[in-house]
Design an enzyme around this catalytic site. Structure first.
Site, PDB file in Angstrom:
ATOM      1  N   SER A 593       0.844  -1.190   0.000  1.00  0.00           N
ATOM      2  CA  SER A 593       0.000   0.000   0.000  1.00  0.00           C
ATOM      3  C   SER A 593       0.887   1.251   0.000  1.00  0.00           C
ATOM      4  CB  SER A 593      -0.972  -0.036   1.182  1.00  0.00           C
ATOM      5  OG  SER A 593      -1.997   0.911   1.029  1.00  0.00           O
ATOM      6  N   ASP A 668      -9.195  -4.647  -6.075  1.00  0.00           N
ATOM      7  CA  ASP A 668      -8.827  -3.743  -4.991  1.00  0.00           C
ATOM      8  C   ASP A 668      -9.679  -2.486  -5.092  1.00  0.00           C
ATOM      9  OD1 ASP A 668      -7.589  -2.024  -3.180  1.00  0.00           O
ATOM     10  OD2 ASP A 668      -5.585  -2.783  -3.617  1.00  0.00           O
ATOM     11  N   HIS A 700      -7.671  -5.337  -1.517  1.00  0.00           N
ATOM     12  CA  HIS A 700      -6.421  -4.723  -1.060  1.00  0.00           C
ATOM     13  C   HIS A 700      -5.625  -5.645  -0.137  1.00  0.00           C
ATOM     14  CE1 HIS A 700      -3.804  -1.291  -0.710  1.00  0.00           C
ATOM     15  NE2 HIS A 700      -3.936  -1.217   0.601  1.00  0.00           N
TER      16      HIS A 700
END
Length: 723
Positions: A593, A668, A700
């Site tokens: 991320s 995601d 995600h």
């Protein structure tokens, strides 16, 4: 051979023999539940302050029980709910007790929507009569008891409903809800993700009114994701997602009167009202507390709204040159005096205000952060909180008088302490862990922190770990770019200072985050131990912009996400490379991320420093990310184009020299796979070779079935092949 040399050789052989007998951690063990931890699941302090409830599961039968225990003795007092004894209900997943503890909401058939939201079938279980009542035939969201437990409010198909449990009738509060247009009482995607709440409605103290936020998403741009599934043709998930600089939902605040079934809109035009990130009724049934803020999120207004007239009054304005964090720390005392946390003196602290917003006093102060606010004991006028005053990588539990005097350290041993207090603040259950100790749950007196008894200690897991090759996590600081940055290092168990080792750096680096913490790490820490077994040194450094070191340290990255953090990670790698036992030509970095954004920038901009990098689900341009998060730190692209573009990995692909692995889930909904696809195209056009993997229909978190095992096997192999 001298006696000294012979003794040394014997010691070396003994150590080597012990090391050889110990087990090696495997990826399969990390993800098959071998290192399962014991917790206190869904801990709830009962109203009497003498007992607490915990949700237990019989792994053999699958039966769920809500069992009540005595704080003082630890003995089980009763079983409130047993799924095996409820006619018409085979199982339940979670529970919520009503305020008077006469009823419980039981959740079944939960289906995740986004990170925090879910749809489920819910039942009300009367603990006295044992009667089971289905709230609705459909899957619903966020069912919530009224204060007297006579009603349940919930969201369904973007509208609000109230079920009367006495009559069985259901009233529809709103009628204009429509997918991708209007949402009533439930947050939209970006509020859920970035303001961290889903239920955007609340009951007043006497259950006569419901306040709720209405989201008009009509003008918000749509984002679509292909869902490949198992059918011949893929389907498509289309939802509203406002990217940085784009249109957000128009929000409005409403109060519904259950008696006359009328709704009033609250006029917020005289205040900062672009976002409404919090609402809750005060103990006064006629006063609603609402937090609003501007688009930049650097001016937060606390408003009190009269429930009858729906007129709002400004009570407090908290401002900052960068941004003001939204928290759940607002607490009401007698006469609607309140406690509030703020960074206005440079550190996050607790402040006491009267009902008109006049400051009475600053309750806590010092060069450290209040990290959690636990509550206020009105009888003894004491405030309970968690802070970093025992060191920025540690957490301690403290209490202090409301006037700021007589502070007591309750649980402040080096490591991470977190407390759950009894309703009357007589006791608290402390959870403790550090880098080498899995969670220990103990009962203490809230008066002085005195240990009463041990509840659970995960000793079995600790004993299990003693059978494996485990290295110590060593904490230290690095002097980088004028700051002392927190760091840790994990060396191979058989570390030899005369040898040179490759370094694998792990980091997240996002605003206000902390990766270097003296706590039990879990899954990734097991992976790092496994890599250390294979001869890698693991290092983590928290750069400028991360948390727990004051407002200025955290907010210096404002408008420049990815600039100072990248400088610090590159400089840290170079400093580590100067150490005699580190091979400066074999330093790698990874992240997920925000950490993937950083790992990408580091291998591009630090091409002569990093040999390899892995980026999982990375943001590759903040232009692709959502409004609330991105604009909080970067303002809009229209205002700050250079900040967006100069720090984007896409702008630096031509500098890539090392080995690079790029990973993303195709479903995601948070950091869209668009980020990776745009970066892939830029790398291709720059004729840069790299490796990449897309996990179909994974979000995600990239998990489900063998997905995590596959991903970590891929990353492990990439590290071994390229570092």
């Amino acid at each position: 051979m001298s006696i000294r040399k012979a003794g040394a050789l014997i010691l070396f052989l003994l150590v080597g023999a012990v090391y050889a007998q110990q087990k090696q951690i495997t990826l399969e063990e990390i993800y098959d539940g071998t290192f399962r931890m014991q917790y206190l699941d869904r801990l709830h302090s009962m109203n009497n302050g003498k007992e607490y409830a915990v949700l237990n599961t019989d792994r053999n039968t699958g039966t769920k029980t809500l069992d009540v225990y005595s704080y003082k003795t630890g003995d089980k007092v009763s079983t409130l709910i047993n799924s095996g004894e409820i006619e018409g209900l085979d199982y339940f997943i979670g529970y919520t007790l009503s305020d008077d503890e006469s009823k419980a909401l039981l959740s079944t058939n939960l289906r995740s929507i986004y990170r925090r939201s879910s749809l489920g079938v819910y039942y009300v279980y009367d603990l006295d009569s044992k009667k089971l009542t289905k709230v609705a035939d459909e899957a619903i969201q966020e069912p919530t008891f009224s204060p007297d437990a006579s009603k349940v409010a919930y969201g369904l198909n973007n509208n609000l409903f109230v079920k009367d449990l006495k009559t069985g009738t259901t009233t529809q509060v709103t009628i204009d809800g429509a997918k991708n247009k209007i949402i009533n009482g439930i947050t939209d995607w970006v509020y859920e993700e970035e303001f961290a709440f889903v239920r955007a409605f609340d009951w007043n103290a006497d259950g006569t009114k419901l306040a709720y936020i209405r989201f008009d998403e009509t003008e918000v741009p749509e984002f679509s994701m292909d869902v490949f599934g198992k059918e011949l043709y893929p389907s498509q998930d289309v939802f509203k997602y406002p990217k940085a600089g784009e249109t957000n939902a128009t929000v409005s605040l409403h109060i519904y009167d259950l008696e006359d079934q009328n709704t009033k809109e609250v006029d917020l035009s005289g205040f900062q009202n672009y976002y409404i990130p919090r609402l809750e009724w005060t103990p006064d049934a006629d006063v609603l507390a609402v937090q609003t803020t501007n688009r930049k999120q650097n001016d937060v207004n606390l408003l009190f709204v009269d429930g009858a007239s729906a007129k709002a009054k400004l009570i407090l304005s908290d401002t900052d040159d960068a941004y003001v964090d939204i928290t759940d720390n607002l607490t009401f005392l007698d006469e609607n005096e309140f406690l509030w946390t703020s960074e206005k003196d440079g550190w996050n602290h607790i402040y006491h205000y009267d009902q008109d917003g006049k400051l009475i006093n600053q309750v806590t102060k010092g060069p450290w952060e209040v990290t959690s606010y636990y509550g206020y004991d009105a009888k003894n006028k004491r405030v309970f909180y968690q802070s970093s005053e025992n060191g920025s990588i540690n957490r301690g539990v403290y209490s202090v008088k409301l006037n700021g005097s007589d502070k007591k350290a309750l649980s402040a041993d080096s490591g991470t302490n977190s407390a759950n207090f009894s309703t009357d603040f007589t006791y608290y259950i402390n959870s403790f862990s550090d880098a080498s100790t899995p969670y220990v749950f103990t009962l203490h007196s809230a008066k002085d922190g005195k240990l009463i008894r041990k509840i659970k200690d995960n000793q079995a897991l600790k004993d299990q770990f003693s059978e494996y090759v485990i290295s110590e996590k060593e904490f230290f600081t690095l002097s980088i770019n004028g700051e002392e940055l927190n760091a840790y290092m994990i060396k191979p168990k058989d570390f030899d200072a005369s040898k040179k080792y490759p370094v694998f750096m792990t980091q997240y680096s996002g605003p206000g985050s902390q990766s270097v913490a003296n706590s039990w790490g879990g899954g990734n820490d097991y992976w790092f131990q496994m890599l250390a077994q294979d001869g890698y040194i693991i290092v983590c450094v928290d750069p400028r912009g991360t948390g727990l070191k004051g407002r200025d340290f955290k907010k210096m990255t404002q408008n420049e996400l990815g600039k100072y953090e990248v400088e610090d990670q590159i400089a840290a790698a170079q400093a580590l490379g100067q150490r005699p036992y580190i091979d400066a030509d074999r330093i790698g970095i990874w992240g997920w991320s925000y950490g993937g954004f950083m790992a990408s920038n580091c291998i591009f901009q630090g091409a002569d420093t990093f040999k390899m990098a892995i980026a999982v689900a990375p943001v590759t341009s903040w232009r692709f990310y959502d409004t609330i998060y991105t604009e909080r730190y970067m303002t809009t692209p229209q205002e700050n184009a250079s900040g967006y573009d100069e720090n984007s990995p896409i702008s630096h692909v031509d500098k890539l020299k090392g080995k690079y692995l790029l990973v993303h889930g195709s479903a995601d909904d948070n950091v869209h796979v668009q980020n990776t696809m745009r970066l892939i195209e830029a790398l291709v056009q720059a004729n840069k070779q790299f490796d990449w993997a897309i996990y179909p229909d994974k979000n995600h978190g990239i998990y489900g079935g063998n997905t995590r095992l596959h991903l970590y096997t891929k990353m492990t192999n990439f590290i071994k092949d390229n570092l």
